[in-house]
Enzyme design. Sequence first.
Site, short mmCIF file in Angstrom:
data_model
loop_
_atom_site.label_atom_id
_atom_site.label_comp_id
_atom_site.label_asym_id
_atom_site.label_seq_id
_atom_site.Cartn_x
_atom_site.Cartn_y
_atom_site.Cartn_z
N GLU A 95 0.73 -1.34 -0.02
CA GLU A 95 -0.02 -0.10 0.03
C GLU A 95 0.83 1.19 0.03
O GLU A 95 1.94 1.53 0.50
CB GLU A 95 -0.97 0.04 1.31
CG GLU A 95 -2.03 -0.90 1.22
CD GLU A 95 -2.87 -1.32 2.25
OE1 GLU A 95 -3.88 -1.34 2.32
OE2 GLU A 95 -2.40 -0.97 3.61
N CYS A 115 3.46 8.62 0.66
CA CYS A 115 4.01 7.79 1.70
C CYS A 115 4.28 6.41 1.13
O CYS A 115 3.14 5.82 0.63
CB CYS A 115 2.94 7.64 2.99
SG CYS A 115 3.59 6.56 4.11
N CYS A 122 6.93 -6.55 7.35
CA CYS A 122 8.29 -5.78 8.14
C CYS A 122 8.52 -6.81 9.00
O CYS A 122 7.70 -7.67 9.58
CB CYS A 122 7.70 -4.76 8.72
SG CYS A 122 9.00 -3.85 9.55
N CYS A 126 6.99 -4.26 15.76
CA CYS A 126 6.74 -3.02 16.68
C CYS A 126 5.43 -3.43 17.10
O CYS A 126 4.54 -3.47 16.32
CB CYS A 126 6.84 -1.84 16.15
SG CYS A 126 8.50 -1.30 15.47
N CYS A 129 2.15 -1.34 15.67
CA CYS A 129 2.16 -1.10 14.23
C CYS A 129 1.39 -2.52 13.46
O CYS A 129 1.92 -3.55 13.72
CB CYS A 129 3.54 -0.92 13.67
SG CYS A 129 3.58 -0.77 11.67
N GLY A 169 7.03 -1.53 6.10
CA GLY A 169 8.51 -2.00 5.96
C GLY A 169 9.66 -1.03 6.64
O GLY A 169 9.27 0.16 7.27
N GLU A 170 10.71 -1.47 6.85
CA GLU A 170 11.77 -0.78 7.27
C GLU A 170 12.93 -0.44 6.31
O GLU A 170 13.56 -1.46 5.86
CB GLU A 170 12.50 -1.52 8.46
CG GLU A 170 13.87 -1.00 9.04
CD GLU A 170 13.87 0.19 9.52
OE1 GLU A 170 12.81 0.74 10.23
OE2 GLU A 170 14.95 0.92 9.39
N SER A 201 12.62 6.95 7.16
CA SER A 201 12.20 6.90 8.59
C SER A 201 12.56 5.74 8.86
O SER A 201 12.38 4.50 8.29
CB SER A 201 10.59 7.00 8.87
OG SER A 201 10.35 6.81 10.13
N SER A 224 11.81 6.79 14.63
CA SER A 224 10.62 6.46 15.30
C SER A 224 11.09 5.97 16.64
O SER A 224 11.58 4.79 16.93
CB SER A 224 9.86 5.22 14.84
OG SER A 224 9.43 5.39 13.36
N LEU A 225 11.07 7.05 17.71
CA LEU A 225 11.78 6.88 18.68
C LEU A 225 10.76 6.29 19.83
O LEU A 225 10.80 5.25 20.49
CB LEU A 225 12.18 8.26 19.23
CG LEU A 225 13.09 8.43 20.73
CD1 LEU A 225 14.27 7.70 20.46
CD2 LEU A 225 13.21 9.56 21.18
N HIS A 226 9.83 7.07 20.44
CA HIS A 226 8.81 6.50 21.23
C HIS A 226 8.97 6.46 22.56
O HIS A 226 8.02 6.75 23.46
CB HIS A 226 7.89 5.38 20.48
CG HIS A 226 7.65 5.25 19.01
ND1 HIS A 226 7.13 6.35 18.46
CD2 HIS A 226 7.72 4.62 18.18
CE1 HIS A 226 6.84 6.33 17.36
NE2 HIS A 226 7.29 5.15 16.80
N CYS A 350 -0.46 6.57 9.66
CA CYS A 350 0.66 5.97 10.20
C CYS A 350 0.53 4.41 10.77
O CYS A 350 -0.26 4.48 11.68
CB CYS A 350 1.51 6.80 11.18
SG CYS A 350 2.06 8.31 10.58
N1 SAH Z 1 9.96 1.27 9.61
C1 SAH Z 1 10.08 2.82 9.57
C2 SAH Z 1 9.04 3.09 8.80
C3 SAH Z 1 7.52 2.61 9.11
S1 SAH Z 1 6.61 3.24 10.33
C4 SAH Z 1 10.01 3.11 10.87
O1 SAH Z 1 9.76 2.48 12.22
O2 SAH Z 1 10.16 4.28 11.22
C5 SAH Z 1 6.37 4.94 9.72
C6 SAH Z 1 5.84 5.73 11.41
O3 SAH Z 1 4.68 5.35 11.55
C7 SAH Z 1 6.79 5.60 12.20
O4 SAH Z 1 7.15 6.58 12.97
C8 SAH Z 1 5.96 4.66 13.41
O5 SAH Z 1 6.43 4.88 14.45
C9 SAH Z 1 4.64 5.05 12.94
N2 SAH Z 1 3.39 4.17 13.23
C10 SAH Z 1 3.66 2.78 13.26
N3 SAH Z 1 2.44 2.37 13.93
C11 SAH Z 1 1.71 3.39 14.39
C12 SAH Z 1 0.41 3.59 14.80
N4 SAH Z 1 -0.28 2.57 15.24
N5 SAH Z 1 -0.20 4.77 15.19
C13 SAH Z 1 0.54 5.98 14.89
N6 SAH Z 1 1.71 5.78 14.21
C14 SAH Z 1 2.11 4.52 13.94
#
Ligand code: SAH
Length: 373
Positions: A95, A115, A122, A126, A129, A169-170, A201, A224-226, A350
């Site tokens: 997608e 995007c 992936c 995480c 996700c 994906g990463e 990202s 993507s720190l979190h 996202c």
């Molecule tokens: N693998 C890469 C790119 C894909 S994720 C990465 O981790 O950055 C793209 C963005 O979407 C990242 O910032 C990720 O943390 C965020 N994301 C993933 N799942 C999400 C969700 N359920 N709600 C909001 N953001 C999310």
Amino acid sequence: MKKKKKNIRGLSLKELQDFVESLGERKYRAAQLFSWMYAKGAQSFDEMTDISKEFRVVLEHSARIDSLDLVRKSVSPTDGTTKFLFRLNDNLMIESVLIPPEETSPAAERRLTLCLSTQVGCPLDCKFCATGTMGFLRNLTAGEIIDQVTHAQRHASRRITNLVYMGMGEPMLNYEEVMKSVDILSDDRSLNIGAKHIAISTAGYADKIRQMADEDRKEKLAISLHTLDNEKRTQLMPITKKFSVDDLVEALEYYYRKTRRRPTFEYIPFDGFNDTKEDIRRFVKLSKRIPCKVNIIPFHSIAFTGASGFAATLKPTPRVRMEAFAQALREENITVMVRSSAGEDIEAACGQLAVEEKKSKAKSKPTITETVS
Ligand code: SAH
């Protein structure tokens, strides 16, 4: 034995030159192919009207231009976000999402962001996700990454100005093909989307962050720190077992010192998990070490994946507290954006990208869906 035709979508200009020369043609033909495929989005040699008929026949015999098959286009009735579902040549699905600007300034209104996916599924798992629940199937080729842009541009009402490698994906696990696609898409003989308008990202591949710095790559880098708590991050993002928070921060410090480019941190506040005063304090400390920007992303529900265990305990921080979190960072002179949830109603926000069969049929709101044959 019949010679296999070479797929030329995804070839760089240099590779196209080698290819046309191998067919006994002059080099400049490569520039024509490059421009037809990438700038004009040609899907077949027939369309390439300024290439002689004879050479087009040679091309037909020796080459092919692989294309993604657009299966479905869904448009959000609330914000115009458009999600494309593509079938790859081996029938796997990916997608991509076209995101209209969030702000209303004239400059912002000219912006149109796509995007992109870089892998089918992936491997990172995480916990928040949806894509992670699919598992990993394979890397995309540069051609498949580029063709997402070609298709989306055809359906867009204006020029796509920005790319974010934040779909399925990463990107850092597919570094070569990702960077090749960036180089082709940013070429001024192609779509000419400058590196400054392209963001990559990562979930935290410290080694690749250093590599980007060493190669002086000009794209924007997002992480993507979190959370900065190593234990919590390991729970949330298993990649932390490979690259700890300290490894990541060290790599980012190296990146900033070398490139003087500020990385962007993406941060999803989860209620009571990573949105406390202590989290703010740590973030502020980090920003003193690494000048950065912050994107706060509201947690988009992935309930449709049937999340259980730890994943099911994650809840979004309520809006008011999320704004307060952002404000506390701004007071420390950090540039903070709070993202809207564009596309959430069509599961295009996202983290919500996962191919159809993984989703329950129940959708919260109606969407305008156009099925393309
Ligand atoms: N693998 C890469 C790119 C894909 S994720 C990465 O981790 O950055 C793209 C963005 O979407 C990242 O910032 C990720 O943390 C965020 N994301 C993933 N799942 C999400 C969700 N359920 N709600 C909001 N953001 C999310």
